[in-house]
Every structure is written in structure tokens, then in C-alpha cells.
Design an enzyme around this catalytic site. Structure first.
Site, short mmCIF file in Angstrom:
data_model
loop_
_atom_site.label_atom_id
_atom_site.label_comp_id
_atom_site.label_asym_id
_atom_site.label_seq_id
_atom_site.Cartn_x
_atom_site.Cartn_y
_atom_site.Cartn_z
N LYS A 1 62.72 141.88 24.58
CA LYS A 1 61.66 141.06 24.00
C LYS A 1 60.90 140.37 25.12
O LYS A 1 61.41 140.20 26.22
CB LYS A 1 62.25 139.96 23.11
CG LYS A 1 62.95 140.46 21.88
CD LYS A 1 63.53 139.30 21.10
CE LYS A 1 64.32 139.78 19.90
NZ LYS A 1 65.04 138.70 19.22
N HIS B 1 71.12 128.87 14.84
CA HIS B 1 71.98 129.13 16.00
C HIS B 1 73.02 128.00 16.17
O HIS B 1 74.18 128.26 16.45
CB HIS B 1 71.15 129.20 17.29
CG HIS B 1 70.17 130.34 17.35
ND1 HIS B 1 68.83 130.17 17.59
CD2 HIS B 1 70.35 131.68 17.20
CE1 HIS B 1 68.22 131.35 17.60
NE2 HIS B 1 69.11 132.28 17.35
N ARG C 1 72.95 136.92 9.26
CA ARG C 1 72.15 136.18 8.26
C ARG C 1 72.02 136.94 6.97
O ARG C 1 71.97 136.36 5.90
CB ARG C 1 70.75 135.88 8.81
CG ARG C 1 70.74 134.85 9.91
CD ARG C 1 69.45 134.88 10.66
NE ARG C 1 69.25 136.18 11.25
CZ ARG C 1 68.11 136.61 11.75
NH1 ARG C 1 67.05 135.85 11.72
NH2 ARG C 1 68.02 137.80 12.30
N SER D 1 63.56 132.98 15.12
CA SER D 1 62.76 132.29 16.13
C SER D 1 61.29 132.68 16.02
O SER D 1 60.40 131.83 16.17
CB SER D 1 63.30 132.60 17.52
OG SER D 1 64.63 132.14 17.62
N1 COA Z 1 70.24 131.63 12.57
C1 COA Z 1 68.92 131.78 12.69
N2 COA Z 1 68.32 132.78 13.36
C2 COA Z 1 69.12 133.66 13.95
C3 COA Z 1 70.51 133.58 13.87
C4 COA Z 1 71.07 132.51 13.15
N3 COA Z 1 72.38 132.36 13.01
N4 COA Z 1 71.02 134.61 14.55
C5 COA Z 1 69.98 135.30 15.03
N5 COA Z 1 68.83 134.73 14.67
C6 COA Z 1 67.47 135.23 14.95
C7 COA Z 1 66.97 134.89 16.30
O1 COA Z 1 66.27 133.69 16.32
C8 COA Z 1 66.08 136.07 16.62
O2 COA Z 1 64.81 135.91 16.02
P1 COA Z 1 63.54 136.74 16.57
O3 COA Z 1 63.88 138.19 16.52
O4 COA Z 1 62.50 136.33 15.62
O5 COA Z 1 63.31 136.25 17.97
C9 COA Z 1 66.77 137.21 15.92
O6 COA Z 1 67.54 136.63 14.90
C10 COA Z 1 67.62 137.98 16.85
O7 COA Z 1 68.62 137.12 17.42
P2 COA Z 1 68.96 136.86 18.95
O8 COA Z 1 70.14 135.99 19.03
O9 COA Z 1 67.79 136.40 19.67
O10 COA Z 1 69.45 138.26 19.35
P3 COA Z 1 68.62 139.36 20.03
O11 COA Z 1 68.77 140.55 19.19
O12 COA Z 1 67.24 139.02 20.35
O13 COA Z 1 69.41 139.47 21.40
C11 COA Z 1 71.28 139.83 22.83
C12 COA Z 1 70.67 139.92 21.45
C13 COA Z 1 70.64 138.84 23.74
C14 COA Z 1 72.71 139.41 22.56
C15 COA Z 1 71.23 141.25 23.43
O14 COA Z 1 69.88 141.66 23.57
C16 COA Z 1 71.93 141.30 24.77
O15 COA Z 1 73.14 141.30 24.83
N6 COA Z 1 71.13 141.35 25.88
C17 COA Z 1 71.67 141.48 27.22
C18 COA Z 1 71.47 142.91 27.74
C19 COA Z 1 72.51 143.82 27.12
O16 COA Z 1 73.72 143.71 27.36
N7 COA Z 1 72.04 144.79 26.31
C20 COA Z 1 72.89 145.72 25.63
C21 COA Z 1 73.38 145.15 24.33
S1 COA Z 1 74.42 146.28 23.48
#
Ligand code: COA
Length: 161
Positions: free
Chosen positions: A44, A20, A94, A132
Site C-alpha cells: 500500500k 486495532h 472483522r 483505515s
Molecule cells: N479494526 C478495524 N480495522 C481493521 C482491523 C480491526 N480490528 N483489522 C484490520 N483493519 C483494517 C485496516 O485499517 C486496513 O484498512 P485499509 O485497507 O483501509 O487500510 C485493513 O483492515 C487491512 O489491515 P492492516 O492491518 O492494515 O493489514 P494489511 O493487510 O494492510 O497489512 C501486514 C498486513 C502489514 C501484516 C502485511 O502486509 C505484512 O506482513 N507486511 C510485511 C511484509 C510481509 O511479510 N509480507 C508477506 C505477508 S504474507
């Protein structure tokens, strides 16, 4: 540099990893200011509370000074963006596996708010094996995660097994 634009880097950050932080660093090469936004709502059930995730992010981002702000938000990302008049989302890719999900989210966000667009940055080589969840699992089972997360995060994981 995309002058005057603030980029928003949203995520769950449970916890923040070097992958990140690599995205934040590279976004700063393109935008004058980056807002790192920790999401309360993502579908989550995080290990760390929203406050803990935000605090860890703040510790890791303070080296960038005022160019990086850490915030948390609840509800829809586009509502948070519109409230603050932000229009650019930054996300890291990634691997090919990330692409479909990221494209879906980018399109949904654009559908919900046509002013909002998403910029994808290819994640660094080291980040391709980081997530993560994997970091939490490896740490829980006593593996060495020191090259994947800042020390403050490794410490927090040791305290929250
Ligand atoms: N390097 C390492 N790991 C990375 C990474 C990077 N550059 N980018 C993402 N990851 C990993 C994260 O650690 C995470 O791991 P996990 O699934 O094991 O926990 C996974 O990839 C997903 O990344 P994350 O950044 O946590 O994204 P997410 O998919 O969990 O969440 C949000 C995305 C928060 C942006 C999205 O859920 C959101 O916008 N939520 C708000 C509500 C909303 O508007 N919803 C509608 C969206 S269209």
C-alpha cells in the site's frame, strides 16, 4: 494466559483506529506482552509516514505501559519475528471477507517460517464497519470520525487532509 509468550500484532496502521486498539486490548487478555509492529512494506502507499504511524500508535498505546511495545519494521514480517524470536502473530477478523486474505497470509507466513503461527481474534461489533481507508475518506469529506479513532488520530487527520 499463554505464559511467557509475546504476541506480535502487525499492520499498516494508516492510521490506527479503535478497531486495532480493541485487538490490542483483547490480546493482552491472552498474552503477557504485545508488540504492535507497524509495517513499512505492505503493497500500500500510506498517507502517513512510518514514523508518523508509529508515533500515533505510541500515543494510543502508552496507557498499557510496558506490556505494549510499538515498533516499526521493514521487509518480511517473519524475518522480524525470527530476529526477535517471536512466534505468535495476532490478527483481527472483522468479517467473513477478511478471512480468506488472512488465511492466505497466515499460511504464507507459516510456510516461510514454520515456527510462526497466527491467532485470530474476532473484531468487536463496532470494528466491523471500520477500515483505515474509510476513516481517511470520511474525515477528508468532513464526516464525524470521533467514535472510530482516538482524539490524537482525529487531530492528525485534520492536519493531514
Ligand atoms: N479494526 C478495524 N480495522 C481493521 C482491523 C480491526 N480490528 N483489522 C484490520 N483493519 C483494517 C485496516 O485499517 C486496513 O484498512 P485499509 O485497507 O483501509 O487500510 C485493513 O483492515 C487491512 O489491515 P492492516 O492491518 O492494515 O493489514 P494489511 O493487510 O494492510 O497489512 C501486514 C498486513 C502489514 C501484516 C502485511 O502486509 C505484512 O506482513 N507486511 C510485511 C511484509 C510481509 O511479510 N509480507 C508477506 C505477508 S504474507
Amino acid at each position: 494466559m499463554a505464559s511467557g509468550k509475546t504476541a506480535v500484532f502487525p499492520g499498516v496502521f494508516d492510521p490506527v483506529t479503535n478497531g486495532h486498539l480493541d485487538i490490542v486490548q483483547r490480546a493482552l487478555g491472552l498474552f503477557p506482552r504485545v508488540v504492535v509492529a507497524a509495517a513499512a512494506d505492505s503493497g500500500k502507499t500510506p498517507r502517513f509516514t512510518l514514523d508518523e504511524r508509529s508515533e500515533l500508535l505510541r500515543s494510543c498505546c502508552e496507557k498499557w505501559g510496558e506490556r505494549v511495545e510499538v515498533v516499526s519494521f521493514s521487509g518480511l514480517l517473519v524475518d522480524f519475528m525470527n530476529l526477535h524470536k517471536y512466534t505468535v502473530i495476532v490478527r483481527g477478523l472483522r468479517a467473513v471477507a477478511d478471512y480468506e486474505y488472512e488465511l492466505q497470509m497466515a499460511r504464507m507466513n507459516r510456510y516461510l517460517s514454520p515456527m510462526v503461527d497466527t491467532v485470530f481474534l474476532p473484531a468487536g461489533d463496532n470494528a466491523s464497519c471500520i477500515s483505515s481507508s474509510l476513516i481517511k475518506q470520511v474525515s477528508h469529506l468532513g464526516g464525524d470520525i470521533s467514535q472510530f479513532v482516538p482524539e490524537v488520530v482525529a487531530e492528525a487527520l485534520r492536519k493531514t487532509p
